[in-house]
Design a protein around this motif. Structure first.
Motif, mmCIF file in Angstrom:
data_model
loop_
_atom_site.group_PDB
_atom_site.id
_atom_site.type_symbol
_atom_site.label_atom_id
_atom_site.label_comp_id
_atom_site.label_asym_id
_atom_site.label_seq_id
_atom_site.Cartn_x
_atom_site.Cartn_y
_atom_site.Cartn_z
ATOM 1 N N VAL A 1 0.841 -1.202 0.000
ATOM 2 C CA VAL A 1 0.000 0.000 0.000
ATOM 3 C C VAL A 1 0.876 1.252 0.000
ATOM 4 C CG1 VAL A 1 -1.658 1.334 1.368
ATOM 5 C CG2 VAL A 1 -1.990 -1.104 1.057
ATOM 6 N N CYS A 2 1.953 1.230 0.759
ATOM 7 C CA CYS A 2 2.873 2.375 0.785
ATOM 8 C C CYS A 2 3.544 2.580 -0.578
ATOM 9 C CB CYS A 2 3.918 2.202 1.881
ATOM 10 S SG CYS A 2 3.253 2.415 3.547
ATOM 11 N N ILE A 3 3.939 1.494 -1.234
ATOM 12 C CA ILE A 3 4.541 1.615 -2.571
ATOM 13 C C ILE A 3 3.529 2.206 -3.545
ATOM 14 C CG2 ILE A 3 5.452 0.336 -4.539
ATOM 15 C CD1 ILE A 3 6.651 -1.659 -2.580
ATOM 16 N N LEU A 4 2.286 1.753 -3.472
ATOM 17 C CA LEU A 4 1.245 2.299 -4.350
ATOM 18 C C LEU A 4 1.024 3.782 -4.090
ATOM 19 C CD1 LEU A 4 -1.328 -0.636 -4.173
ATOM 20 C CD2 LEU A 4 0.066 0.011 -6.133
ATOM 21 N N ALA A 5 1.061 4.174 -2.814
ATOM 22 C CA ALA A 5 0.880 5.582 -2.473
ATOM 23 C C ALA A 5 2.057 6.419 -2.970
ATOM 24 C CB ALA A 5 0.713 5.742 -0.968
ATOM 25 N N VAL A 6 3.262 5.891 -2.855
ATOM 26 C CA VAL A 6 4.446 6.594 -3.367
ATOM 27 C C VAL A 6 4.337 6.736 -4.881
ATOM 28 C CG1 VAL A 6 6.943 6.396 -3.715
ATOM 29 C CG2 VAL A 6 5.971 5.975 -1.470
ATOM 30 N N ALA A 7 3.888 5.670 -5.553
ATOM 31 C CA ALA A 7 3.722 5.725 -7.004
ATOM 32 C C ALA A 7 2.678 6.757 -7.399
ATOM 33 C CB ALA A 7 3.331 4.357 -7.534
ATOM 34 N N ALA A 8 1.654 6.925 -6.551
ATOM 35 C CA ALA A 8 0.610 7.913 -6.822
ATOM 36 C C ALA A 8 1.065 9.328 -6.490
ATOM 37 C CB ALA A 8 -0.652 7.573 -6.040
ATOM 38 N N GLY A 9 2.261 9.476 -5.882
ATOM 39 C CA GLY A 9 2.815 10.800 -5.621
ATOM 40 C C GLY A 9 2.534 11.348 -4.236
ATOM 41 N N HIS A 10 2.140 10.513 -3.291
ATOM 42 C CA HIS A 10 1.839 10.977 -1.937
ATOM 43 C C HIS A 10 3.103 11.034 -1.081
ATOM 44 C CE1 HIS A 10 -2.519 10.879 -2.411
ATOM 45 N NE2 HIS A 10 -2.342 9.766 -3.117
ATOM 46 N N THR A 11 3.122 11.936 -0.122
ATOM 47 C CA THR A 11 4.234 12.048 0.825
ATOM 48 C C THR A 11 3.966 11.145 2.020
ATOM 49 O OG1 THR A 11 3.206 13.870 2.024
ATOM 50 C CG2 THR A 11 4.616 14.456 0.147
ATOM 51 N N ASP A 12 4.990 11.000 2.889
ATOM 52 C CA ASP A 12 4.818 10.197 4.104
ATOM 53 C C ASP A 12 3.691 10.748 4.968
ATOM 54 O OD1 ASP A 12 6.914 8.667 3.255
ATOM 55 O OD2 ASP A 12 8.364 9.445 4.709
ATOM 56 N N LYS A 13 3.631 12.064 5.101
ATOM 57 C CA LYS A 13 2.593 12.684 5.934
ATOM 58 C C LYS A 13 1.196 12.421 5.391
ATOM 59 C CE LYS A 13 5.279 16.460 7.886
ATOM 60 N NZ LYS A 13 5.425 17.918 8.005
ATOM 61 N N GLU A 14 1.038 12.497 4.077
ATOM 62 C CA GLU A 14 -0.273 12.250 3.471
ATOM 63 C C GLU A 14 -0.699 10.795 3.656
ATOM 64 O OE1 GLU A 14 -0.047 15.527 -0.147
ATOM 65 O OE2 GLU A 14 0.602 13.466 -0.497
ATOM 66 N N ILE A 15 0.245 9.880 3.496
ATOM 67 C CA ILE A 15 -0.064 8.460 3.673
ATOM 68 C C ILE A 15 -0.407 8.197 5.142
ATOM 69 C CG2 ILE A 15 0.804 6.105 3.440
ATOM 70 C CD1 ILE A 15 2.814 7.239 1.362
ATOM 71 N N ALA A 16 0.371 8.782 6.046
ATOM 72 C CA ALA A 16 0.145 8.592 7.475
ATOM 73 C C ALA A 16 -1.217 9.144 7.888
ATOM 74 C CB ALA A 16 1.257 9.262 8.272
ATOM 75 N N ARG A 17 -1.568 10.293 7.377
ATOM 76 C CA ARG A 17 -2.861 10.906 7.699
ATOM 77 C C ARG A 17 -4.003 10.012 7.217
ATOM 78 N NH1 ARG A 17 -2.656 15.649 4.919
ATOM 79 N NH2 ARG A 17 -0.990 16.289 6.307
ATOM 80 N N ARG A 18 -3.837 9.455 6.042
ATOM 81 C CA ARG A 18 -4.875 8.597 5.464
ATOM 82 C C ARG A 18 -5.029 7.306 6.258
ATOM 83 N NH1 ARG A 18 -4.180 4.367 2.447
ATOM 84 N NH2 ARG A 18 -5.923 3.511 1.317
ATOM 85 N N ASP A 19 -3.910 6.701 6.689
ATOM 86 C CA ASP A 19 -3.948 5.424 7.400
ATOM 87 C C ASP A 19 -4.076 5.568 8.908
ATOM 88 O OD1 ASP A 19 -3.698 4.215 4.965
ATOM 89 O OD2 ASP A 19 -1.579 3.702 5.200
ATOM 90 N N GLY A 20 -3.955 6.792 9.439
ATOM 91 C CA GLY A 20 -4.038 7.012 10.876
ATOM 92 C C GLY A 20 -2.803 6.546 11.610
ATOM 93 N N LEU A 21 -1.655 6.669 10.974
ATOM 94 C CA LEU A 21 -0.381 6.255 11.560
ATOM 95 C C LEU A 21 0.560 7.450 11.619
ATOM 96 C CD1 LEU A 21 0.001 2.976 9.510
ATOM 97 C CD2 LEU A 21 -0.669 3.135 11.905
ATOM 98 N N SER A 22 1.750 7.236 12.180
ATOM 99 C CA SER A 22 2.738 8.312 12.200
ATOM 100 C C SER A 22 3.560 8.292 10.915
ATOM 101 C CB SER A 22 3.662 8.162 13.410
ATOM 102 O OG SER A 22 4.556 7.094 13.207
ATOM 103 N N PRO A 23 4.047 9.459 10.487
ATOM 104 C CA PRO A 23 4.888 9.489 9.287
ATOM 105 C C PRO A 23 6.141 8.627 9.425
ATOM 106 C CG PRO A 23 4.162 11.690 9.846
ATOM 107 C CD PRO A 23 3.738 10.797 10.970
ATOM 108 N N ARG A 24 6.647 8.483 10.652
ATOM 109 C CA ARG A 24 7.843 7.672 10.876
ATOM 110 C C ARG A 24 7.577 6.187 10.574
ATOM 111 N NH1 ARG A 24 12.347 6.475 9.825
ATOM 112 N NH2 ARG A 24 13.525 5.246 11.292
ATOM 113 N N SER A 25 6.399 5.698 10.961
ATOM 114 C CA SER A 25 6.100 4.287 10.684
ATOM 115 C C SER A 25 5.891 4.052 9.181
ATOM 116 C CB SER A 25 4.883 3.807 11.475
ATOM 117 O OG SER A 25 3.758 4.582 11.180
ATOM 118 N N ILE A 26 5.362 5.057 8.484
ATOM 119 C CA ILE A 26 5.220 4.954 7.029
ATOM 120 C C ILE A 26 6.601 4.918 6.387
ATOM 121 C CG2 ILE A 26 4.376 6.112 4.952
ATOM 122 C CD1 ILE A 26 2.169 4.842 6.688
ATOM 123 N N LYS A 27 7.484 5.783 6.872
ATOM 124 C CA LYS A 27 8.844 5.799 6.344
ATOM 125 C C LYS A 27 9.531 4.454 6.577
ATOM 126 C CE LYS A 27 13.118 8.379 6.390
ATOM 127 N NZ LYS A 27 13.849 9.545 6.869
ATOM 128 N N GLY A 28 9.293 3.831 7.735
ATOM 129 C CA GLY A 28 9.867 2.512 8.032
ATOM 130 C C GLY A 28 9.347 1.443 7.084
#
Length: 126
Positions: free
Chosen positions: A24-51
């Motif tokens: 899901v994170c790879i798909l979000a990166v491919a769609a052009g989303h940042t860590d913060k945007e992905i984290a906000r969408r999934d309800g997680l911290s940007p650090r865990s998305i980066k991990g």
């Protein structure tokens, strides 16, 4: 058991060594989303998305985000939805190609025969 995941205009296939969250994170990166945007969408911290993204990079053997998307596409893990749509449409047109079922008019057969005879004559004289 392969499962398909969609994110925006991208789709990915599970069952390839990547965890669902990593895909899901790879798909979000491919769609052009940042860590913060992905984290906000999934309800997680940007650090865990980066991990998760770093874990996917390690599994695929790349170290930059554009290379991650390119490698995932090369391995067939992700693809833009437009490619799937094009494949479906091309498959449909190949199945129902009306030009193959066309009935010739009475004079067309003679014209085709004359043209092929003419080509043969030209080839023999050359």
């Amino acid at each position: 058991m392969n499962r398909t995941i969609q994110f925006g205009s991208w789709q990915g296939v599970l069952g390839n060594g990547l965890a669902e969250r990593e895909l899901v994170c790879i798909l979000a990166v491919a769609a052009g989303h940042t860590d913060k945007e992905i984290a906000r969408r999934d309800g997680l911290s940007p650090r865990s998305i980066k991990g998760r993204i770093e874990s996917a990079m390690f599994k695929l053997g790349v170290y930059k985000r554009p290379a991650l998307v390119a490698e995932a596409m090369r391995r067939g893990l992700i693809s833009p939805m437009i490619l799937a749509l094009c494949a479906i449409l091309v498959g449909q047109s190949a199945i129902s190609d009306h030009s193959l079922n066309r009935i010739r008019k009475p004079g067309e057969r003679r014209v085709e025969t004359r043209v092929s005879i003419r080509r043969t004559e030209v080839a023999l004289t050359a």
